[in-house]
Design an enzyme around this catalytic site. Structure first.
Site, PDB file in Angstrom:
ATOM      1  N   HIS A  67       2.794   3.273  -8.976  1.00  0.00           N
ATOM      2  CA  HIS A  67       2.483   1.727  -9.186  1.00  0.00           C
ATOM      3  C   HIS A  67       3.729   1.160 -10.000  1.00  0.00           C
ATOM      4  O   HIS A  67       4.266  -0.015  -9.619  1.00  0.00           O
ATOM      5  CB  HIS A  67       1.360   1.563  -9.984  1.00  0.00           C
ATOM      6  CG  HIS A  67       0.007   2.077  -9.243  1.00  0.00           C
ATOM      7  ND1 HIS A  67      -0.472   1.374  -8.082  1.00  0.00           N
ATOM      8  CD2 HIS A  67      -0.896   2.726  -9.507  1.00  0.00           C
ATOM      9  CE1 HIS A  67      -1.432   2.155  -7.863  1.00  0.00           C
ATOM     10  NE2 HIS A  67      -1.868   2.715  -8.794  1.00  0.00           N
ATOM     11  N   ASP A  95       0.777  -1.315  -0.048  1.00  0.00           N
ATOM     12  CA  ASP A  95      -0.080   0.121  -0.131  1.00  0.00           C
ATOM     13  C   ASP A  95       0.865   1.426   0.112  1.00  0.00           C
ATOM     14  O   ASP A  95       1.809   1.272   0.493  1.00  0.00           O
ATOM     15  CB  ASP A  95      -0.903  -0.157   1.133  1.00  0.00           C
ATOM     16  CG  ASP A  95      -1.924   0.873   1.125  1.00  0.00           C
ATOM     17  OD1 ASP A  95      -2.236   1.538  -0.134  1.00  0.00           O
ATOM     18  OD2 ASP A  95      -2.678   1.166   2.165  1.00  0.00           O
ATOM     19  N   LEU A 140      10.655 -20.438  -4.902  1.00  0.00           N
ATOM     20  CA  LEU A 140       9.439 -19.596  -4.295  1.00  0.00           C
ATOM     21  C   LEU A 140       8.258 -19.927  -5.026  1.00  0.00           C
ATOM     22  O   LEU A 140       8.095 -19.729  -6.195  1.00  0.00           O
ATOM     23  CB  LEU A 140      10.036 -18.263  -4.236  1.00  0.00           C
ATOM     24  CG  LEU A 140       8.973 -17.163  -3.796  1.00  0.00           C
ATOM     25  CD1 LEU A 140       9.067 -17.252  -2.227  1.00  0.00           C
ATOM     26  CD2 LEU A 140       9.571 -15.703  -4.108  1.00  0.00           C
TER      27      LEU A 140
END
Ligand code: FPP
Length: 247
Positions: free
Chosen positions: A44, A27, A138
């Site tokens: 972003h 955020d 991962l």
């Protein structure tokens, strides 16, 4: 997963308890851009760069699962312009990250509804999932058009259907069974959920799975959240977990 059975491993030269699954609410991109007088998209974009760095460092830390909140079911309330730019950014990210994901052995998977997403984006997501399916260092799960309540409604519908078809008895409905109908049933619950930018909410992220997670809220805006800060949050988790074990 209970802290007692989390793997102990070497972390920064010390034996400590590492979170095997870290989830992040990324955020603060918009505020980061505003502070610099830039369009929100630049925030972003900087956030996407940050994500790349965090993904790369996870295998070294012994983290096996990373889940990030990229777009929520509520984010459709944003202006059409921002949604279009974000969609373009997701597509560009998919195109540009394949090589890195392969180099670092990262498997990627998307959770959430694909219904309102563009066909091009959905096709690229499927391509990336397939191309990285055999990677094992991962598992990066990207929550895109995701809502925790929507996931729970999905689970309820699936369980009801299984009962109606005679596959499940009402008496058999347990926590384990409910988890088996989640979007990603093979994903362990997150041990640690981090939210950046100082907001103290989960915002509909992993509601069912967050039951036992440790929560860390940091003031840093996501594009400023460095690998060093991520590492110190993970270390803090290790200390909290060790105290829990002592109790
Ligand atoms: C929250 O910041 C962030 C988002 C809604 C988008 C998250 C997207 C990225 C980090 C881009 C990279 C991700 C991928 C998967 C490529 P905000 O816009 O709500 O910030 P604000 O609260 O400061 O306005």
């Amino acid at each position: 997963m209970e802290p007692e059975i989390r793997a102990a491993s070497i972390f920064r030269g010390r034996v400590s308890v590492i979170p095997q699954h870290v989830a992040i609410v990324m955020d603060g991109n918009g505020r980061w851009a505003r502070k610099r007088g830039l369009p929100r998209l630049e925030g972003h974009r900087a956030g996407a760069e940050r994500l790349r760095e965090i993904v790369k460092c996870c295998p070294d830390h012994g983290i096996r699962f990373l889940t990030v909140f990229a777009f929520s079911t509520e984010n459709w309330k944003r202006g059409r312009h921002e949604i279009n730019r974000l969609t373009e950014l997701f597509q560009a990210y998919i195109d540009s990250e394949l090589e890195m994901l392969q180099d670092y052995g990262v498997r990627i998977r998307f959770i959430g509804s694909r219904r309102r997403l563009s066909h091009t984006l959905v096709a690229r997501m499927a391509m990336l999932e397939e191309a990285t399916a055999d990677n094992r260092s991962l598992l990066l799960t990207v929550a895109l058009n995701y809502g925790g309540r929507r996931e729970i409604a999905h689970i309820v519908r699936q369980v009801a259907e299984a009962v109606r078809n005679g596959e499940v008895n009402v008496d058999q409905i347990s926590e384990d069974l409910v988890s088996r109908y989640a979007y990603a049933p093979d994903l362990p619950d997150p041990d640690l959920i981090i939210r950046t930018s100082g907001e103290l909410r989960l915002s509909n992220f992993l509601l069912w799975q967050a039951a036992y997670a440790e929560l860390e809220f940091v003031d840093t805006l996501w594009p400023d959240f460095t690998v060093a800060e991520f590492t110190s949050v993970v270390e803090r988790f290790a200390r909290r977990s060790r105290r829990f074990g002592a109790l």
